[in-house]
Scaffold this motif. Structure first.
Motif, PDB file in Angstrom:
ATOM      1  N   LYS A  13      -5.283   7.891  14.676  1.00 25.92           N
ATOM      2  CA  LYS A  13      -4.820   8.466  15.949  1.00 25.92           C
ATOM      3  C   LYS A  13      -3.311   8.721  15.948  1.00 25.92           C
ATOM      4  CE  LYS A  13      -8.552   6.405  18.641  1.00 25.92           C
ATOM      5  NZ  LYS A  13      -8.911   5.592  19.834  1.00 25.92           N
ATOM      6  N   GLY A  14      -2.780   8.979  14.770  1.00 20.88           N
ATOM      7  CA  GLY A  14      -1.338   9.260  14.689  1.00 20.88           C
ATOM      8  C   GLY A  14      -0.975  10.554  15.378  1.00 20.88           C
ATOM      9  N   GLY A  15      -1.873  11.535  15.311  1.00 20.54           N
ATOM     10  CA  GLY A  15      -1.593  12.817  15.942  1.00 20.54           C
ATOM     11  C   GLY A  15      -1.510  12.701  17.440  1.00 20.54           C
ATOM     12  N   MET A  16      -2.427  11.901  18.010  1.00 23.20           N
ATOM     13  CA  MET A  16      -2.433  11.730  19.468  1.00 23.20           C
ATOM     14  C   MET A  16      -1.166  11.003  19.930  1.00 23.20           C
ATOM     15  SD  MET A  16      -5.317   9.890  21.863  1.00 23.20           S
ATOM     16  CE  MET A  16      -6.568  11.071  21.332  1.00 23.20           C
ATOM     17  N   ILE A  17      -0.806   9.972  19.199  1.00 24.46           N
ATOM     18  CA  ILE A  17       0.398   9.199  19.576  1.00 24.46           C
ATOM     19  C   ILE A  17       1.639  10.094  19.516  1.00 24.46           C
ATOM     20  CG2 ILE A  17       1.909   7.312  18.881  1.00 24.46           C
ATOM     21  CD1 ILE A  17      -0.607   5.824  17.894  1.00 24.46           C
ATOM     22  N   THR A  18       1.698  10.885  18.476  1.00 30.01           N
ATOM     23  CA  THR A  18       2.851  11.787  18.332  1.00 30.01           C
ATOM     24  C   THR A  18       2.898  12.794  19.467  1.00 30.01           C
ATOM     25  OG1 THR A  18       2.734  11.583  15.923  1.00 30.01           O
ATOM     26  CG2 THR A  18       3.987  13.453  16.806  1.00 30.01           C
ATOM     27  N   LEU A  19       1.719  13.343  19.837  1.00 31.33           N
ATOM     28  CA  LEU A  19       1.654  14.337  20.905  1.00 31.33           C
ATOM     29  C   LEU A  19       2.074  13.737  22.236  1.00 31.33           C
ATOM     30  CD1 LEU A  19       0.907  17.192  21.784  1.00 31.33           C
ATOM     31  CD2 LEU A  19      -1.449  16.409  22.085  1.00 31.33           C
ATOM     32  N   VAL A  20       1.552  12.553  22.528  1.00 34.91           N
ATOM     33  CA  VAL A  20       1.923  11.873  23.787  1.00 34.91           C
ATOM     34  C   VAL A  20       3.414  11.573  23.820  1.00 34.91           C
ATOM     35  CG1 VAL A  20       1.597   9.770  25.149  1.00 34.91           C
ATOM     36  CG2 VAL A  20      -0.388  10.901  24.104  1.00 34.91           C
ATOM     37  N   SER A  21       3.944  11.146  22.694  1.00 35.71           N
ATOM     38  CA  SER A  21       5.377  10.811  22.616  1.00 35.71           C
ATOM     39  C   SER A  21       6.247  12.041  22.861  1.00 35.71           C
ATOM     40  CB  SER A  21       5.696  10.212  21.240  1.00 35.71           C
ATOM     41  OG  SER A  21       4.972   9.016  21.040  1.00 35.71           O
ATOM     42  N   LEU A  22       5.804  13.171  22.347  1.00 40.60           N
ATOM     43  CA  LEU A  22       6.557  14.411  22.571  1.00 40.60           C
ATOM     44  C   LEU A  22       6.569  14.778  24.044  1.00 40.60           C
ATOM     45  CD1 LEU A  22       5.400  16.591  19.530  1.00 40.60           C
ATOM     46  CD2 LEU A  22       7.708  15.732  19.979  1.00 40.60           C
ATOM     47  N   VAL A  23       5.387  14.563  24.699  1.00 36.54           N
ATOM     48  CA  VAL A  23       5.305  14.849  26.132  1.00 36.54           C
ATOM     49  C   VAL A  23       6.276  13.959  26.907  1.00 36.54           C
ATOM     50  CG1 VAL A  23       3.814  14.772  28.173  1.00 36.54           C
ATOM     51  CG2 VAL A  23       2.934  15.689  26.008  1.00 36.54           C
ATOM     52  N   LEU A  24       6.282  12.652  26.561  1.00 37.87           N
ATOM     53  CA  LEU A  24       7.208  11.718  27.216  1.00 37.87           C
ATOM     54  C   LEU A  24       8.666  12.129  26.990  1.00 37.87           C
ATOM     55  CD1 LEU A  24       5.515   8.277  26.400  1.00 37.87           C
ATOM     56  CD2 LEU A  24       5.577   9.470  28.608  1.00 37.87           C
ATOM     57  N   PHE A  25       8.948  12.586  25.782  1.00 37.89           N
ATOM     58  CA  PHE A  25      10.315  12.989  25.452  1.00 37.89           C
ATOM     59  C   PHE A  25      10.766  14.182  26.304  1.00 37.89           C
ATOM     60  CE2 PHE A  25      13.635  15.032  22.976  1.00 37.89           C
ATOM     61  CZ  PHE A  25      14.413  13.940  22.580  1.00 37.89           C
ATOM     62  N   ILE A  26       9.816  15.130  26.503  1.00 38.37           N
ATOM     63  CA  ILE A  26      10.121  16.304  27.327  1.00 38.37           C
ATOM     64  C   ILE A  26      10.357  15.897  28.774  1.00 38.37           C
ATOM     65  CG2 ILE A  26       9.172  18.450  28.263  1.00 38.37           C
ATOM     66  CD1 ILE A  26       7.691  18.764  25.562  1.00 38.37           C
ATOM     67  N   ILE A  27       9.505  14.958  29.272  1.00 39.76           N
ATOM     68  CA  ILE A  27       9.664  14.477  30.654  1.00 39.76           C
ATOM     69  C   ILE A  27      11.017  13.798  30.829  1.00 39.76           C
ATOM     70  CG2 ILE A  27       8.787  12.830  32.360  1.00 39.76           C
ATOM     71  CD1 ILE A  27       5.976  13.343  31.189  1.00 39.76           C
ATOM     72  N   ALA A  28      11.398  12.993  29.837  1.00 33.21           N
ATOM     73  CA  ALA A  28      12.680  12.281  29.904  1.00 33.21           C
ATOM     74  C   ALA A  28      13.841  13.274  29.965  1.00 33.21           C
ATOM     75  CB  ALA A  28      12.833  11.359  28.686  1.00 33.21           C
ATOM     76  N   ALA A  29      13.730  14.355  29.209  1.00 31.69           N
ATOM     77  CA  ALA A  29      14.798  15.366  29.204  1.00 31.69           C
ATOM     78  C   ALA A  29      14.888  16.074  30.548  1.00 31.69           C
ATOM     79  CB  ALA A  29      14.541  16.381  28.084  1.00 31.69           C
ATOM     80  N   ILE A  30      13.702  16.306  31.162  1.00 37.94           N
ATOM     81  CA  ILE A  30      13.679  17.022  32.442  1.00 37.94           C
ATOM     82  C   ILE A  30      14.287  16.198  33.559  1.00 37.94           C
ATOM     83  CG2 ILE A  30      12.165  17.978  34.236  1.00 37.94           C
ATOM     84  CD1 ILE A  30      10.247  18.807  31.980  1.00 37.94           C
ATOM     85  N   ILE A  31      14.005  14.900  33.564  1.00 36.49           N
ATOM     86  CA  ILE A  31      14.460  14.062  34.688  1.00 36.49           C
ATOM     87  C   ILE A  31      15.833  13.444  34.435  1.00 36.49           C
ATOM     88  CG2 ILE A  31      12.071  13.518  35.317  1.00 36.49           C
ATOM     89  CD1 ILE A  31      12.468  10.764  34.096  1.00 36.49           C
ATOM     90  N   THR A  32      16.492  13.874  33.365  1.00 40.06           N
ATOM     91  CA  THR A  32      17.852  13.350  33.122  1.00 40.06           C
ATOM     92  C   THR A  32      18.727  13.681  34.322  1.00 40.06           C
ATOM     93  OG1 THR A  32      17.653  13.666  30.733  1.00 40.06           O
ATOM     94  CG2 THR A  32      19.883  13.495  31.628  1.00 40.06           C
ATOM     95  N   PRO A  33      19.412  12.697  34.917  1.00 39.84           N
ATOM     96  CA  PRO A  33      20.233  12.929  36.123  1.00 39.84           C
ATOM     97  C   PRO A  33      21.294  13.987  35.889  1.00 39.84           C
ATOM     98  CG  PRO A  33      19.987  10.581  35.670  1.00 39.84           C
ATOM     99  CD  PRO A  33      19.460  11.303  34.471  1.00 39.84           C
ATOM    100  N   ASP A  34      21.589  14.735  36.960  1.00 43.87           N
ATOM    101  CA  ASP A  34      22.619  15.769  36.875  1.00 43.87           C
ATOM    102  C   ASP A  34      23.989  15.190  36.557  1.00 43.87           C
ATOM    103  OD1 ASP A  34      20.772  17.674  37.415  1.00 43.87           O
ATOM    104  OD2 ASP A  34      21.164  17.708  39.593  1.00 43.87           O
TER     105      ASP A  34
END
Length: 230
Positions: free
Chosen positions: A34-55
């Motif tokens: 399940k390495g592919g799934m973990i990597t995919l989920v992690s990428l999603v989390l990374f994108i969310i973190a970038a979006i909610i970075t405070p102004d």
């Protein structure tokens, strides 16, 4: 918000690393971890973190970059200012080395004692000193005149326009500043072979050692002098 963004970013980074490792292990052992799934989920989390970075955090990074740019601008400006200062110094040096028309006349007349003393006297005191130091002192000249007094290796010569049998003992005390029209020829180790007497017309070559002064009634002086044939 900043804490959550940082936390998600950290988890995402670890997840991506773990996912890649599992993918590699699965490929080697030919199993699914399940390495592919973990990597995919992690990428999603990374994108969310970038979006909610405070102004304010974004602004901080932007200000840091702007600060770097301004600092580099200041450095470049300082370098340009230094170049301008060097150019100004060059211009001042060039200007200081320029000769006035009167200085040029004085230097050009150097070999003609009567003309030279007239031109030199037209210079003001400070210009006389500069001209003497930079362009006259140590120059070799050939001057003509009449012997006033001969004392072995030293001969006082009247180099002015008119000689009326003046005596050096009188001229050096003259209130008319006549000593300015006299040059002392110092022959050093070479005493003239010819016996010189008052009134003899002579041509003497030598090196300028000290300048005359019309205001202070000072004579000129040549050293390493030698008597020239007519």
């Amino acid at each position: 918000m900043a804490f959550i963004s940082t936390l998600l970013g950290t988890i995402a980074s670890l997840g991506i690393t773990v996912g890649i490792v599992l993918l590699i292990m699965g490929a080697i052992k030919k199993k699914k971890y399940k390495g592919g799934m973990i990597t995919l989920v992690s990428l999603v989390l990374f994108i969310i973190a970038a979006i909610i970075t405070p102004d304010d955090l974004k602004e901080k990074y932007a200000n840091q970059e702007q600060g770097k740019a301004e600092k580099q601008h200041d450095v470049d400006k300082q370098l340009n200012d230094d170049d301008d200062d060097d150019d100004d110094d060059d211009k001042r040096k060039k200007k200081s080395n320029e000769l006035s028309s009167q200085q040029k006349k004085t230097i050009k007349s150097l070999q003609n004692f009567p003309a030279f003393t007239k031109e030199y006297k037209k210079l003001n005191d400070s210009t006389q000193k500069k001209t003497w130091d930079k362009h006259l002192s140590g120059k070799k000249v050939t001057w003509k005149g009449y012997v006033m007094e001969a004392k072995g290796k030293k001969v006082y010569v009247w180099g002015g326009d008119k000689y009326k049998d003046q005596k050096w003992s009188q001229v050096k005390k003259s209130k008319k500043n006549e000593a300015y029209q006299v040059f002392l020829a110092d022959f050093g180790k070479n005493t003239p072979k010819k016996t010189l007497k008052a009134g003899d017309k002579v041509t003497i070559q030598g090196t300028l050692m000290s300048s005359g002064d019309a205001k202070q009634n000072l004579h000129w002086k040549l050293y390493t002098a030698k008597l020239m044939s007519k």
